[in-house]
Write a protein that holds these residues in place. Structure first.
Motif, PDB file in Angstrom:
ATOM      1  N   ALA A 277       0.835  -1.208   0.000  1.00 44.26           N
ATOM      2  CA  ALA A 277       0.000   0.000   0.000  1.00 44.26           C
ATOM      3  C   ALA A 277       0.868   1.256   0.000  1.00 44.26           C
ATOM      4  CB  ALA A 277      -0.930  -0.012   1.211  1.00 44.26           C
ATOM      5  N   GLN A 278       1.913   1.266   0.811  1.00 46.26           N
ATOM      6  CA  GLN A 278       2.811   2.412   0.858  1.00 46.26           C
ATOM      7  C   GLN A 278       3.521   2.610  -0.475  1.00 46.26           C
ATOM      8  OE1 GLN A 278       5.205   1.303   4.262  1.00 46.26           O
ATOM      9  NE2 GLN A 278       4.090   2.676   5.607  1.00 46.26           N
ATOM     10  N   MET A 279       3.916   1.515  -1.104  1.00 41.63           N
ATOM     11  CA  MET A 279       4.604   1.610  -2.385  1.00 41.63           C
ATOM     12  C   MET A 279       3.684   2.191  -3.463  1.00 41.63           C
ATOM     13  SD  MET A 279       6.397  -1.434  -4.602  1.00 41.63           S
ATOM     14  CE  MET A 279       4.785  -2.213  -4.899  1.00 41.63           C
TER      15      MET A 279
ATOM     16  N   ILE B 112       2.123   6.872  -6.831  1.00 42.77           N
ATOM     17  CA  ILE B 112       1.107   7.841  -7.261  1.00 42.77           C
ATOM     18  C   ILE B 112       1.510   9.258  -6.889  1.00 42.77           C
ATOM     19  CG2 ILE B 112      -1.280   8.589  -6.934  1.00 42.77           C
ATOM     20  CD1 ILE B 112      -2.014   5.629  -6.520  1.00 42.77           C
ATOM     21  N   VAL B 113       1.973   9.434  -5.643  1.00 38.02           N
ATOM     22  CA  VAL B 113       2.389  10.761  -5.185  1.00 38.02           C
ATOM     23  C   VAL B 113       3.627  11.227  -5.964  1.00 38.02           C
ATOM     24  CG1 VAL B 113       3.312  12.064  -3.222  1.00 38.02           C
ATOM     25  CG2 VAL B 113       1.406  10.491  -2.887  1.00 38.02           C
ATOM     26  N   GLY B 114       4.541  10.293  -6.231  1.00 40.05           N
ATOM     27  CA  GLY B 114       5.736  10.651  -6.994  1.00 40.05           C
ATOM     28  C   GLY B 114       5.393  11.141  -8.384  1.00 40.05           C
TER      29      GLY B 114
ATOM     30  N   GLU C 110       9.094  14.586  -6.610  1.00 42.07           N
ATOM     31  CA  GLU C 110       9.503  15.263  -5.372  1.00 42.07           C
ATOM     32  C   GLU C 110       8.911  14.602  -4.134  1.00 42.07           C
ATOM     33  OE1 GLU C 110       8.638  19.383  -5.558  1.00 42.07           O
ATOM     34  OE2 GLU C 110       9.906  19.762  -7.308  1.00 42.07           O
ATOM     35  N   GLY C 111       7.741  13.983  -4.284  1.00 43.08           N
ATOM     36  CA  GLY C 111       7.094  13.349  -3.135  1.00 43.08           C
ATOM     37  C   GLY C 111       6.410  14.349  -2.224  1.00 43.08           C
ATOM     38  N   TRP C 112       5.680  13.838  -1.266  1.00 42.62           N
ATOM     39  CA  TRP C 112       4.975  14.680  -0.298  1.00 42.62           C
ATOM     40  C   TRP C 112       5.030  13.973   1.042  1.00 42.62           C
ATOM     41  CZ3 TRP C 112      -0.833  16.527  -0.735  1.00 42.62           C
ATOM     42  CH2 TRP C 112      -1.018  17.586   0.172  1.00 42.62           C
TER      43      TRP C 112
END
Length: 250
Positions: free
Chosen positions: A191-193, A198-200, A206-208
């Motif tokens: 799930a984290q991956m 998606i965020v990447g 840059e990520g969040w």
């Protein structure tokens, strides 16, 4: 009587369905929120993976020294939240969430002392070999729910009761918890991956940090809730088994 894994799993899910509103409310305030705040504002020691054991130990020591109050307070809140959830799902439970919080406060010191004794017993087992330490931890896994359900005020007696109730099921509990831990950890990691990818993509690589910490806190909270429910279900099953044996010989 041997532990029935399917019965334990179904029992854990039934416990959650019966108490989900209270469980989620308590977990949200006392488990999820402190975990999220710690991840967002305190974080982890800066380690790149190339350090030796001494350097890693020094990094963690420095990190704890700089954030001791926050770390201790968050761990106490998380421990208290987990204990109150045991109060809520205990068979002797009667009352509101406020009643559970009040009772949890009265027994929290007993719970902490019992945890310390459990930790010492487990550490003694680890000093021999890894397997004895894990086995002892599994034999004492019912300590929190025993205190919550029976109102036991003697920490040592709660350890004795757990040891008695889990007799003949130490390795069965170990295997069951190991399966749950592996499957749960894999699920949370996936799930984290997925969220990270998606965020990447959304942030051009840059990520969040807030989203990452949010998902991590949710995963950690979900795993703690799952283990709490499993332990409560194991206690219920072994309690029923013990009472049935007692009826036979009474």
């Amino acid at each position: 009587m041997k532990l029935n894994y399917m019965q334990c799993w179904n029992g854990a899910m039934a416990i959650f369905r019966d108490h989900k509103e209270a469980i989620l409310a308590i977990a949200g305030v006392f488990v999820f929120l402190p975990t999220l705040l710690m991840a967002q504002f305190v974080g982890q020691p800066a380690i790149d993976g190339g350090e030796d054991l001494n350097a890693v130990a020094a990094a963690y020591s420095a990190h704890f020294s700089q954030n001791a109050v926050a770390i201790i307070l968050s761990n106490l809140l998380i421990s208290f939240g987990g204990f109150v959830i045991f109060m809520t799902v205990a068979r002797s439970h009667s009352g509101t969430v406020a009643d559970d919080l009040s009772k949890g406060l009265r027994l929290f010191v007993i719970f902490l002392l019992a945890n310390i004794l459990t930790g010492l017993a487990t550490f003694a087992g680890f000093m021999l070999l890894i397997i004895p330490g894990v086995y002892i931890a599994c034999r004492l896994v019912l300590v929190p729910i025993i205190i919550a359900d029976q109102g036991e005020r003697n920490p040592l007696e709660s350890l004795k009761t757990s040891w008695y109730m889990t007799k003949g099921n130490g390795f069965s509990i170990l295997l069951f918890i190991l399966i749950i831990a592996i499957v749960g950890a894999i699920t949370v990691s996936v799930a984290q991956m997925i969220v990270g990818v998606i965020v990447g993509i959304a942030t051009s690589g840059e990520g969040w940090a807030l989203i990452d910490n949010l998902v991590s806190a949710l995963g950690s909270t979900a795993l703690q809730l799952l283990f709490t429910l499993i332990i409560a279900s194991i206690y219920d099953q072994l309690s029923q088994n013990n009472s049935q044996v007692g009826d036979v010989f009474s």
